[in-house]
Design an enzyme around this catalytic site. Structure first.
Site, PDB file in Angstrom:
ATOM      1  N   HIS A  47      -3.175 -20.145  12.267  1.00  0.00           N
ATOM      2  CA  HIS A  47      -3.286 -18.760  11.578  1.00  0.00           C
ATOM      3  C   HIS A  47      -1.650 -18.307  12.194  1.00  0.00           C
ATOM      4  O   HIS A  47      -1.490 -17.051  11.968  1.00  0.00           O
ATOM      5  CB  HIS A  47      -4.114 -17.712  11.971  1.00  0.00           C
ATOM      6  CG  HIS A  47      -5.534 -17.759  11.621  1.00  0.00           C
ATOM      7  ND1 HIS A  47      -6.439 -17.226  10.357  1.00  0.00           N
ATOM      8  CD2 HIS A  47      -6.443 -17.894  12.446  1.00  0.00           C
ATOM      9  CE1 HIS A  47      -7.144 -18.093  11.087  1.00  0.00           C
ATOM     10  NE2 HIS A  47      -7.309 -18.193  12.026  1.00  0.00           N
TER      11      HIS A  47
ATOM     12  N   SER B 278      27.130 -22.969   6.217  1.00  0.00           N
ATOM     13  CA  SER B 278      26.707 -21.686   5.176  1.00  0.00           C
ATOM     14  C   SER B 278      28.772 -21.595   5.039  1.00  0.00           C
ATOM     15  O   SER B 278      29.160 -21.908   5.069  1.00  0.00           O
ATOM     16  CB  SER B 278      26.884 -21.195   6.359  1.00  0.00           C
ATOM     17  OG  SER B 278      27.340 -19.619   5.683  1.00  0.00           O
TER      18      SER B 278
ATOM     19  N   LYS C 181      26.423 -21.151  11.327  1.00  0.00           N
ATOM     20  CA  LYS C 181      24.912 -21.633  10.598  1.00  0.00           C
ATOM     21  C   LYS C 181      24.930 -22.947  10.850  1.00  0.00           C
ATOM     22  O   LYS C 181      25.458 -23.981   9.920  1.00  0.00           O
ATOM     23  CB  LYS C 181      24.390 -21.183   9.537  1.00  0.00           C
ATOM     24  CG  LYS C 181      24.292 -19.835   9.503  1.00  0.00           C
ATOM     25  CD  LYS C 181      23.787 -18.975   7.639  1.00  0.00           C
ATOM     26  CE  LYS C 181      22.016 -19.288   8.315  1.00  0.00           C
ATOM     27  NZ  LYS C 181      21.386 -19.023   7.202  1.00  0.00           N
TER      28      LYS C 181
ATOM     29  N   GLU D  44      14.232 -28.352   3.128  1.00  0.00           N
ATOM     30  CA  GLU D  44      14.381 -27.030   1.897  1.00  0.00           C
ATOM     31  C   GLU D  44      14.485 -27.056   0.781  1.00  0.00           C
ATOM     32  O   GLU D  44      13.091 -27.241  -0.260  1.00  0.00           O
ATOM     33  CB  GLU D  44      14.792 -26.011   2.045  1.00  0.00           C
ATOM     34  CG  GLU D  44      14.975 -25.635   3.084  1.00  0.00           C
ATOM     35  CD  GLU D  44      16.438 -24.211   3.472  1.00  0.00           C
ATOM     36  OE1 GLU D  44      16.587 -23.666   2.872  1.00  0.00           O
ATOM     37  OE2 GLU D  44      16.952 -24.993   4.216  1.00  0.00           O
TER      38      GLU D  44
END
Ligand code: ARG
Length: 464
Positions: free
Chosen positions: A156, A277, A283, A290
């Site tokens: 979970h 970024s 970043k 992804e």
């Protein structure tokens, strides 16, 4: 420009209609397979005495010339010739004259295209299996470095019990092992020859299907001509295996993304597989992970698209089936690209042992040990669960963890507790003691690594 099938037509379609029906813009990917299939077909025509040796020779030479030109990027295809089969036939006739028109004796584009697809998928499936193996190897290499590195195991997405990081990585090794065996098994059905089924009913020429199948390295032939030209199960199977594989990759991608976040900081992606970024200088984004997670969707899409194309089709060939190709090509490229990137990401990622170590010391994931401890000493597990639940509550109220409570506090909860619980509660002990078959205990993990090594060794031999 006259069509190769133009005899019964009195007028030609407009170019934009031709363009809609044509597949040459994508099926030119099958150029090699189509020529290979034709070489086997013409050899069979010669062997069976359907064409004389000199014509077989001329056609064979012509096909080889086309292959050379294809390799050099010198073939020019046109939409008027619809697909790769008619384009190559036209080019062959241009090359060697009207005798080129004899190549299509005893054959139809329907068994021809099916043959091309079988050859194509056989090749690509083998390549993909090799790429799966590379990812498995990368996982094993990392796992070997981290048998004793501990990471919180989750259910979970709540910390549940600590596990060996190698054990976590090896879970994916076994998923990929199933993927590998799915592809391997599908080859039995891929490697069957439809050639010689004709348009749908076979042919009047005395052909030898076994012979052309053998020349093409097929293990056998389709037993029914209608089935041979209309079967696309082998592509559905390929897409289904690929969808499952991508789902597996996507799950690990999700974990890599979580683990490399500021919140987890369990791993760091190598710069070569991350991006920055354009606006936020701090970043470092796990873009490749992804993207693989995202690309999973298009492989599912190809599977569903083909299943839907096929579901209402009467026997035998229908033009709808031309829609089987783009999704398949796309899935092949997507899967190969994803596997290659994936192997690189796993190989080069840095594992922050210390953050992981810290994490397993700052949670209650050793609570099960206490319950097992009491159960081992005779307390019914259900009662033990209750006692430990209360201890967890006490610790939470005090703002500490289980290892920080005193022996007095333990004894107050149950007189079955003694000093040795502080050893039992150590995360390393927690993991080491889960030595049941397939568990995370270090002995089990080492055993699993030996098994994995053995599998990779065998795979290397069979793929070589
Ligand atoms: N381009 C066609 C396809 O990919 C080849 C088979 C065409 N057969 C036919 N009878 N029109 O499906």
């Amino acid at each position: 420009m006259s069509k190769l099938w133009g005899g019964r037509f009195t007028k030609t379609a407009e170019e934009w209609v031709d363009a809609f029906g044509a597949s040459i813009c994508f099926d030119q990917k099958l150029v090699k397979e189509d020529l290979t299939g034709s070489l086997a077909h013409v050899a069979m025509l010669g062997k069976c005495g359907i064409l004389p040796a000199d014509e077989v020779e001329q056609i064979t030479e012509g096909l080889k010339t086309l292959q050379k030109k294809a390799d050099a990027g010198e073939l020019e295809f046109s939409v008027q010739n619809e697909d790769i089969h008619l384009n190559l036939e036209k080019l062959l006739i241009d090359e060697i004259g009207p005798v080129g028109g004899k190549l299509h004796t005893g054959r139809s584009r329907n068994d021809q295209v099916a043959t091309d697809m079988h050859l194509y998928l056989r090749n690509e499936t083998n390549e993909i299996m090799g790429a799966v193996r590379n990812v498995q190897q990368a996982l094993v290499n990392q796992a070997k470095q981290h048998v004793e590195t501990l990471i919180p195991g989750y259910t979970h997405l709540q910390r549940a019990q600590p596990v060996s990081f190698a054990h976590h990585l090896l879970a994916y090794f076994w998923m990929l092992e199933r993927d590998f065996s799915r592809y391997e098994d599908s080859l039995k059905r891929v490697n069957i020859s439809p050639l010689g089924a004709g348009a749908l009913a076979g042919t009047t020429f005395p052909i030898d299907r076994e012979y052309s199948a053998e020349l093409l390295g097929f293990d056998g032939i389709y037993q029914n001509s209608l089935d041979a030209v209309s079967d696309r199960d082998f592509i559905v199977e390929f897409l289904s295996s690929s969808a499952t594989l991508m789902m597996h990759l996507s799950r690990l991608c999700e974990e890599l993304i979580l683990w490399s976040s500021q919140e987890f900081q369990f791993i760091e992606m190598d710069d070569s597989f991350a991006t920055g970024s354009s606006i936020m200088p701090q970043k470092k984004n796990p873009d490749m992970a992804e993207l693989i997670r995202g690309k999973t969707g298009r492989v599912y899409g190809s599977l569903f698209s083909l299943l839907t194309v096929l579901k209402g089709l009467p026997l035998a060939y229908n033009k709808d089936m031309q829609e089987d190709k783009e999704g398949m090509f796309d899935a092949v490229e997507t899967v190969k690209g994803s596997l290659n990137i994936f192997a690189g990401m796993i190989d080069t990622m840095t594992v922050n042992n210390e953050t992981m170590e810290k994490a397993v010391h700052q949670d209650f994931s050793n609570a099960t040990e206490l319950a097992d401890y009491l159960a081992t000493k005779g307390m019914p597990f259900r009662e033990a669960h209750e006692v430990v639940g209360k201890l967890v509550l006490t610790a939470i109220e005090k703002g500490v963890y289980l290892l920080d409570l005193t022996i007095e506090e333990y004894k107050q909860a149950s007189d079955l507790f003694s000093e040795d619980i502080f050893e039992v509660l150590q995360p390393k002990t927690v993991v080491a003691r889960r030595n049941s078959a397939g568990g995370t205990g270090f002995e089990q993990v080492k055993l699993a690594l030996t098994k994995a090594d053995k599998i990779l060794q065998v795979k290397e031999e069979t793929l070589a």
